[in-house]
Scaffold this motif. Structure first.
Motif, PDB file in Angstrom:
ATOM      1  N   GLN A  82      46.869  46.387  34.546  1.00 38.09           N
ATOM      2  CA  GLN A  82      46.992  45.778  35.867  1.00 38.09           C
ATOM      3  C   GLN A  82      47.922  44.563  35.845  1.00 38.09           C
ATOM      4  O   GLN A  82      48.702  44.346  36.778  1.00 38.09           O
ATOM      5  CB  GLN A  82      45.605  45.362  36.380  1.00 38.09           C
ATOM      6  N   ILE A  83      47.831  43.759  34.767  1.00 39.14           N
ATOM      7  CA  ILE A  83      48.708  42.590  34.664  1.00 39.14           C
ATOM      8  C   ILE A  83      50.156  43.018  34.537  1.00 39.14           C
ATOM      9  O   ILE A  83      51.056  42.427  35.164  1.00 39.14           O
ATOM     10  CB  ILE A  83      48.277  41.716  33.464  1.00 39.14           C
ATOM     11  N   GLN A  84      50.399  44.063  33.730  1.00 37.52           N
ATOM     12  CA  GLN A  84      51.760  44.564  33.593  1.00 37.52           C
ATOM     13  C   GLN A  84      52.288  45.083  34.932  1.00 37.52           C
ATOM     14  O   GLN A  84      53.450  44.839  35.307  1.00 37.52           O
ATOM     15  CB  GLN A  84      51.800  45.684  32.540  1.00 37.52           C
ATOM     16  N   ALA A  85      51.420  45.792  35.662  1.00 41.29           N
ATOM     17  CA  ALA A  85      51.825  46.292  36.983  1.00 41.29           C
ATOM     18  C   ALA A  85      52.119  45.130  37.933  1.00 41.29           C
ATOM     19  O   ALA A  85      53.083  45.178  38.712  1.00 41.29           O
ATOM     20  CB  ALA A  85      50.726  47.183  37.559  1.00 41.29           C
ATOM     21  N   THR A  86      51.297  44.061  37.846  1.00 39.17           N
ATOM     22  CA  THR A  86      51.522  42.887  38.700  1.00 39.17           C
ATOM     23  C   THR A  86      52.836  42.204  38.362  1.00 39.17           C
ATOM     24  O   THR A  86      53.595  41.803  39.257  1.00 39.17           O
ATOM     25  CB  THR A  86      50.360  41.889  38.543  1.00 39.17           C
ATOM     26  N   ILE A 146      52.832  38.624  50.204  1.00 38.22           N
ATOM     27  CA  ILE A 146      52.748  40.011  49.715  1.00 38.22           C
ATOM     28  C   ILE A 146      52.226  40.050  48.280  1.00 38.22           C
ATOM     29  O   ILE A 146      51.367  40.867  47.935  1.00 38.22           O
ATOM     30  CB  ILE A 146      54.128  40.687  49.820  1.00 38.22           C
ATOM     31  N   PHE A 147      52.747  39.144  47.422  1.00 37.87           N
ATOM     32  CA  PHE A 147      52.316  39.134  46.024  1.00 37.87           C
ATOM     33  C   PHE A 147      50.833  38.789  45.919  1.00 37.87           C
ATOM     34  O   PHE A 147      50.094  39.420  45.148  1.00 37.87           O
ATOM     35  CB  PHE A 147      53.149  38.129  45.234  1.00 37.87           C
ATOM     36  N   ASN A 148      50.387  37.801  46.682  1.00 41.01           N
ATOM     37  CA  ASN A 148      48.967  37.428  46.637  1.00 41.01           C
ATOM     38  C   ASN A 148      48.075  38.558  47.141  1.00 41.01           C
ATOM     39  O   ASN A 148      46.979  38.787  46.604  1.00 41.01           O
ATOM     40  CB  ASN A 148      48.729  36.166  47.462  1.00 41.01           C
ATOM     41  N   LEU A 149      48.538  39.261  48.163  1.00 38.63           N
ATOM     42  CA  LEU A 149      47.762  40.402  48.658  1.00 38.63           C
ATOM     43  C   LEU A 149      47.661  41.496  47.609  1.00 38.63           C
ATOM     44  O   LEU A 149      46.585  42.075  47.390  1.00 38.63           O
ATOM     45  CB  LEU A 149      48.413  40.949  49.935  1.00 38.63           C
ATOM     46  N   PHE A 150      48.784  41.779  46.944  1.00 35.93           N
ATOM     47  CA  PHE A 150      48.777  42.805  45.895  1.00 35.93           C
ATOM     48  C   PHE A 150      47.885  42.388  44.734  1.00 35.93           C
ATOM     49  O   PHE A 150      47.080  43.176  44.218  1.00 35.93           O
ATOM     50  CB  PHE A 150      50.207  43.046  45.402  1.00 35.93           C
ATOM     51  N   GLN A 151      48.020  41.120  44.307  1.00 31.80           N
ATOM     52  CA  GLN A 151      47.235  40.623  43.178  1.00 31.80           C
ATOM     53  C   GLN A 151      45.739  40.601  43.508  1.00 31.80           C
ATOM     54  O   GLN A 151      44.911  41.037  42.707  1.00 31.80           O
ATOM     55  CB  GLN A 151      47.707  39.224  42.792  1.00 31.80           C
ATOM     56  N   SER A 152      45.402  40.110  44.699  1.00 31.29           N
ATOM     57  CA  SER A 152      43.990  40.063  45.091  1.00 31.29           C
ATOM     58  C   SER A 152      43.414  41.464  45.233  1.00 31.29           C
ATOM     59  O   SER A 152      42.250  41.707  44.892  1.00 31.29           O
ATOM     60  CB  SER A 152      43.838  39.293  46.399  1.00 31.29           C
ATOM     61  N   SER A 153      44.242  42.411  45.719  1.00 30.16           N
ATOM     62  CA  SER A 153      43.782  43.793  45.827  1.00 30.16           C
ATOM     63  C   SER A 153      43.505  44.384  44.452  1.00 30.16           C
ATOM     64  O   SER A 153      42.508  45.095  44.247  1.00 30.16           O
ATOM     65  CB  SER A 153      44.826  44.630  46.563  1.00 30.16           C
ATOM     66  N   THR A 154      44.381  44.068  43.486  1.00 31.25           N
ATOM     67  CA  THR A 154      44.202  44.566  42.117  1.00 31.25           C
ATOM     68  C   THR A 154      42.924  44.008  41.502  1.00 31.25           C
ATOM     69  O   THR A 154      42.102  44.752  40.929  1.00 31.25           O
ATOM     70  CB  THR A 154      45.417  44.180  41.251  1.00 31.25           C
ATOM     71  N   TYR A 155      42.738  42.688  41.596  1.00 30.67           N
ATOM     72  CA  TYR A 155      41.542  42.070  41.022  1.00 30.67           C
ATOM     73  C   TYR A 155      40.283  42.480  41.766  1.00 30.67           C
ATOM     74  O   TYR A 155      39.197  42.555  41.172  1.00 30.67           O
ATOM     75  CB  TYR A 155      41.685  40.551  41.008  1.00 30.67           C
ATOM     76  N   ARG A 156      40.404  42.730  43.043  1.00 29.39           N
ATOM     77  CA  ARG A 156      39.248  43.182  43.811  1.00 29.39           C
ATOM     78  C   ARG A 156      38.767  44.540  43.298  1.00 29.39           C
ATOM     79  O   ARG A 156      37.563  44.797  43.189  1.00 29.39           O
ATOM     80  CB  ARG A 156      39.594  43.258  45.289  1.00 29.39           C
ATOM     81  N   SER A 157      39.754  45.409  42.981  1.00 29.82           N
ATOM     82  CA  SER A 157      39.405  46.727  42.446  1.00 29.82           C
ATOM     83  C   SER A 157      38.711  46.602  41.087  1.00 29.82           C
ATOM     84  O   SER A 157      37.722  47.295  40.803  1.00 29.82           O
ATOM     85  CB  SER A 157      40.670  47.576  42.318  1.00 29.82           C
ATOM     86  N   ILE A 158      39.228  45.689  40.241  1.00 35.31           N
ATOM     87  CA  ILE A 158      38.610  45.468  38.918  1.00 35.31           C
ATOM     88  C   ILE A 158      37.199  44.918  39.082  1.00 35.31           C
ATOM     89  O   ILE A 158      36.251  45.370  38.432  1.00 35.31           O
ATOM     90  CB  ILE A 158      39.479  44.510  38.087  1.00 35.31           C
TER      91      ILE A 158
END
Length: 440
Positions: A171-175, A37-49
């Motif tokens: 984004q990092i703070q949200a992660t 779940i964490f990797n999916l959230f993180q990859s989704s965040t970086y994908r958006s950036i």
């Protein structure tokens, strides 16, 4: 007592091992799920950036045609910049740094207040077209270095290196917040899962532990029962070896005792095989539709002469109803009746009464075998159908029993979806009741 204590220790150890295994399994499952779940959230965040950066790259490479009178300046399209080159513009959280081939920063003025933060960033051509995360003065940026074609419409970009930097502190703070929430949530659910696992383990282990204890007791009791006749046979044979000159007639008593014990061993072995096959559901049953008259007469008549020869009264009150039918294995039901009649014969004193009769109770057909013996206490009624259980052990062994007859009877009746139980025969004695479902 030592054996039971050891069995209890083994049982507790098995429970602990099972619980620890469940704990480890849940921990691995939650840990794996958390990482996914964490990797999916993180990859989704970086994908958006990265998508935003990609859009900026596209905007830089596809600059509109510039007019010498009206060009795109720092304030947007339409600004008159006859004497100045148009300055790069970027979204709110993005910064664009333009370098020449020698690494000189060309757009200091367009950076404004950001220049104080970004002034120490140097051109590194090795990072060309590589997306990376960098930290500048405790601020995190997602950066991409590109080389712009000399034919670009914007002279500021044409032939230069452009470093696109997007601030990702939010984004990092949200992660990090999501990671903390995820850890706390999974810890809570892990504790809840452990509590449920403990309860379910206790519930699921109860029949296993009960079965294991019964099996252990069964093996111990069987070994004890086998040891007694074997010891007697061994003693008699060793005794006969001390007198090699004696004739068969001289040792007739020892031979007779040995043969009796061999018969006991055969009987015990056969009963053990019956129970073992019942436990494994490998006993063959020949079910057929039949009525009471076809399976009651054969086991009853042989006992009539035996009981009368022992100065006991045998009463038979069977109605032989022809309108009642069952789906049963006749031989197995006969075996149950023989067991009950044999027990009643053994434990009824002289001048006592043994009675067998039938009765219809709703949709159940009952066969009752009663005696006027010493009776069975309420405590023993709950254990009487257990394997190797005897109400009067010394008396039962003298009569040749092993405590397996009623256990076999219960197995057979359970296979027929019936019921067998014992109750008091007032004023004295016991009644064993067989209930069989009537087939309509």
């Amino acid at each position: 007592m030592k054996i039971k204590t050891r069995q209890n220790k083994i049982t507790r150890r098995q429970q602990v091992h099972l619980f620890l295994s469940v704990m480890a399994t849940f921990a691995i499952l939650f840990f794996t799920l958390g990482i996914i779940i964490f990797n999916l959230f993180q990859s989704s965040t970086y994908r958006s950036i990265d998508t935003d950066i990609k859009e900026q790259v596209t905007a830089i490479k596809k600059q509109p045609n510039m007019d010498t009178k009206t060009q795109t300046g720092p304030q947007g399209p339409g600004t008159r910049t006859d004497d100045k080159q148009p300055e790069p513009r970027a979204p709110f959280q993005a910064s664009i740094l333009v370098f020449d081939d020698k690494g000189k920063l060309l757009n200091k003025t367009s950076l404004g207040n950001r220049y104080s933060v970004l002034k120490n960033i140097n051109l590194n051509k090795k990072n060309l077209n590589k997306k990376r995360t960098i930290t500048v003065k405790k601020m995190s940026f997602r950066a991409l270095l590109i080389k712009v074609s000399k034919s670009n419409n914007n002279p500021m970009y044409a032939g230069h290196y452009v470093l696109i930097m997007q601030n990702i502190d939010t984004q990092i703070q949200a992660t990090e917040n999501f990671q903390k929430i995820l850890i706390i949530t999974f810890l809570i659910f892990w504790v809840i899962a452990l509590i449920l696992a403990y309860v379910l383990t206790r519930i699921s282990m109860f029949p296993i532990i009960k079965s294991w204890k019964q099996q252990s007791e069964f093996v111990n009791d069987a070994a004890h029962e086998l040891r007694t006749p074997l010891t007697i046979i061994q003693g008699k044979l060793e005794y006969m070896l001390t007198k090699p000159n004696n004739t068969i007639i001289d040792e007739a008593e020892s031979i007779s005792v040995s043969l009796d014990e061999v018969n006991r061993l055969n009987s015990l072995t056969n009963n053990l095989l019956v129970l073992a096959r019942s436990d494994q559901a490998t006993t063959r049953m020949d079910f057929e539709i039949t009525s009471p008259e076809f399976f009651l007469k054969d086991p009853i008549m042989p006992f009539k002469e035996i009981i009368n020869s022992q100065s006991k009264v045998f009463q038979i009150n069977i109605n032989h109803k022809t309108d009642v039918s069952f789906n049963v294995d006749r031989d197995k039901i006969k075996q149950v009746l023989i067991i009950l009649l044999d027990n009643a014969t053994k434990y009824t004193p002289e001048n006592g009464t043994i009675r067998i009769y039938d009765h219809i109770e709703g949709s159940k057909y009952q066969i009752i075998v009663s005696d006027t013996g010493i009776g069975i206490s309420d405590t023993d009624k709950k254990k009487i159908f257990g394997r190797f259980y005897r109400v009067d052990k010394s008396r039962n062994r003298n009569s040749g029993g092993h405590g397996l007859g009623l256990a076999i009877a219960q197995q057979i009746i359970n296979t027929h979806h019936g019921k067998i139980f014992v109750r008091d025969n007032l004023p004295t004695g016991s009644e064993f009741v067989i209930e069989l479902p009537i087939k309509h």
